[in-house]
Design a protein around this motif. Sequence first.
Motif, PDB file in Angstrom:
ATOM      1  N   LYS A  41       0.841  -1.198   0.000  1.00 30.93           N
ATOM      2  CA  LYS A  41       0.000   0.000   0.000  1.00 30.93           C
ATOM      3  C   LYS A  41       0.875   1.247   0.000  1.00 30.93           C
ATOM      4  O   LYS A  41       0.664   2.169  -0.788  1.00 30.93           O
ATOM      5  CB  LYS A  41      -0.901   0.015   1.247  1.00 30.93           C
ATOM      6  N   PHE A  51       2.530   1.676  -3.252  1.00 34.35           N
ATOM      7  CA  PHE A  51       1.595   2.172  -4.268  1.00 34.35           C
ATOM      8  C   PHE A  51       1.421   3.681  -4.134  1.00 34.35           C
ATOM      9  O   PHE A  51       1.478   4.411  -5.119  1.00 34.35           O
ATOM     10  CB  PHE A  51       0.244   1.459  -4.125  1.00 34.35           C
ATOM     11  N   LYS A  96       4.591   5.358  -5.371  1.00 34.70           N
ATOM     12  CA  LYS A  96       4.716   5.316  -6.831  1.00 34.70           C
ATOM     13  C   LYS A  96       3.691   6.235  -7.480  1.00 34.70           C
ATOM     14  O   LYS A  96       4.001   6.972  -8.419  1.00 34.70           O
ATOM     15  CB  LYS A  96       4.484   3.888  -7.337  1.00 34.70           C
ATOM     16  N   MET A 113      -6.388   4.337 -11.732  1.00 33.76           N
ATOM     17  CA  MET A 113      -6.129   4.047 -10.317  1.00 33.76           C
ATOM     18  C   MET A 113      -7.437   3.816  -9.564  1.00 33.76           C
ATOM     19  O   MET A 113      -7.547   2.907  -8.752  1.00 33.76           O
ATOM     20  CB  MET A 113      -5.356   5.198  -9.670  1.00 33.76           C
ATOM     21  N   SER A 128      -8.431   0.324  -7.847  1.00 32.41           N
ATOM     22  CA  SER A 128      -8.640   0.218  -6.398  1.00 32.41           C
ATOM     23  C   SER A 128     -10.061  -0.232  -6.087  1.00 32.41           C
ATOM     24  O   SER A 128     -10.277  -0.978  -5.135  1.00 32.41           O
ATOM     25  CB  SER A 128      -8.285   1.521  -5.684  1.00 32.41           C
ATOM     26  N   GLU A 180       2.524  -5.646 -13.423  1.00 30.54           N
ATOM     27  CA  GLU A 180       2.557  -4.917 -12.137  1.00 30.54           C
ATOM     28  C   GLU A 180       2.164  -3.459 -12.342  1.00 30.54           C
ATOM     29  O   GLU A 180       2.371  -2.897 -13.410  1.00 30.54           O
ATOM     30  CB  GLU A 180       3.984  -4.930 -11.564  1.00 30.54           C
ATOM     31  N   LYS A 181       1.666  -2.854 -11.258  1.00 32.42           N
ATOM     32  CA  LYS A 181       1.286  -1.431 -11.320  1.00 32.42           C
ATOM     33  C   LYS A 181       2.505  -0.567 -11.618  1.00 32.42           C
ATOM     34  O   LYS A 181       3.554  -0.771 -11.008  1.00 32.42           O
ATOM     35  CB  LYS A 181       0.712  -0.989  -9.977  1.00 32.42           C
ATOM     36  N   ASP A 230      -2.214  -3.788 -15.532  1.00 30.70           N
ATOM     37  CA  ASP A 230      -2.692  -4.167 -14.201  1.00 30.70           C
ATOM     38  C   ASP A 230      -4.218  -4.077 -14.150  1.00 30.70           C
ATOM     39  O   ASP A 230      -4.893  -4.950 -13.586  1.00 30.70           O
ATOM     40  CB  ASP A 230      -2.073  -3.249 -13.143  1.00 30.70           C
TER      41      ASP A 230
END
Length: 433
Positions: free
Chosen positions: A201, A204, A207, A258, A262, A373-374, A393
């Motif tokens: 988390k 994330f 990033k 995003m 999420s 991957e993100k 992703d």
Amino acid sequence: MLDQGYIIVFAISAVVAFGSAWWIRDRMWSRWCDRLDGRGEDAVRGPNALACVQRRWAEDLETIRREQAMARHITEERVRQSRRILDALEDPVVVIDREGLVLESNGTADTLAHCTGDQGTHRLRLGDVVHNPVAIREILELARGLTDDSNGLRRVNFSSVDDQQGPVRDFEVSLRRLDDTGRILLVLHDTTREREIARMKSEFVAKASHELRTPLSSIRATLEMLESGDLEDPEHRTEMMAIASEESERLARMVDDMLDISRIEAGVARPRIERVDLGSLVGEALDGLRAVADRRSIDLRVMIADGGLEVEGDRGMLNTVVVNLVGNALKYVPEGERVTVEVAPEDLTRSVVVTVTDTGLGIPEEDLPRIFEKFYRVSRYERRAQGTGLGLDLCRNIVERVHQGRIGVDSRIGEGARFWFGVPASYASLMAA
Ligand code: ADP
């Protein structure tokens, strides 16, 4: 005559004396047996009384033996059951004394100590289960404190540094005093996954902030230049405005992706599931992308099987997947190359599979495992096209979490890439097959 009378009297007296003695002996015998037997009125009298008492004693003894065996069996079964429950626990559980000697341990703790069941627990020490010298010291100090004062619960967090266990595992140990003899119950809770989630988390957030900052800085720089009058030259101004506009679009895309990701990951996305023909969906999506292909002189081909292409899914989300995969192919292949999109049912997995194959540069082997991957972007292609590193992703989330399908990529550097995803075929498609 007198003598004869004496003899008769003597004989009668002898008979009476003998009879009385016999009677007295019988009475005493019976009373004694009654006392031993203790059953009062049921007691058998007479010369057989002793045998009878013996038999009853034997019966009583047998009953006691049977009751004892039953009680032992019940106790053993209870102990076995408690043991089974303890062994079934995912968390390692041990009971230690003040010196850190393990008195009891469950199966998980034995595994942690690399101990096979037949080794017995008596040789185990706290250090065999808790592979961290600092944590061992802390636990023992707390354990000694616990025996002296309160009955409270104490917790210690530590990372396991056991070479044999591979990657580091995190634990939270709770300590509780069991009794006055100083025995302490330790329950080790594996917090590796929780810590990993917390780490992911914060990674994330870090990033995302970093990625959002780049387009924001570019937009802010353009605005500042406009404000300070540095963009007097119309050509330069148009160029800077175009960059700012592109960056703001990228920003919006990133925020949208995003949010979508999420929502899906948090399980709060509300997909509108309906029957979707993946053939028609792909056809329509490609109509919208053909202009991009033409601009880059890319030969965009499509091969759609006849029938059996229906799935149960969210039309909008599936469209996002197709547009992302085909859009990537059109973005990353050099001009003049070919991109082929195929849609076909797959009998083996009972799904409908969409494949996007390009004749582009391919993906380096070392990047392949991380491509979904993100924020992951192949560094050598970053200058080829703009991107957020979130598209794949999002695709994986839509396919795997929302549609219980599968997504993947095969590629070799210099030989192009083949992205594919499969979604379970609808009941109607399966029936028609
Ligand atoms: P982006 O927004 O950067 O395209 P994606 O998550 O869609 O983000 O893709 C991640 C990375 O995968 C891209 O940055 C690119 O490096 C690589 N990639 C995706 N598709 C292809 C392709 N067809 N050929 C080569 N590289 C690709």
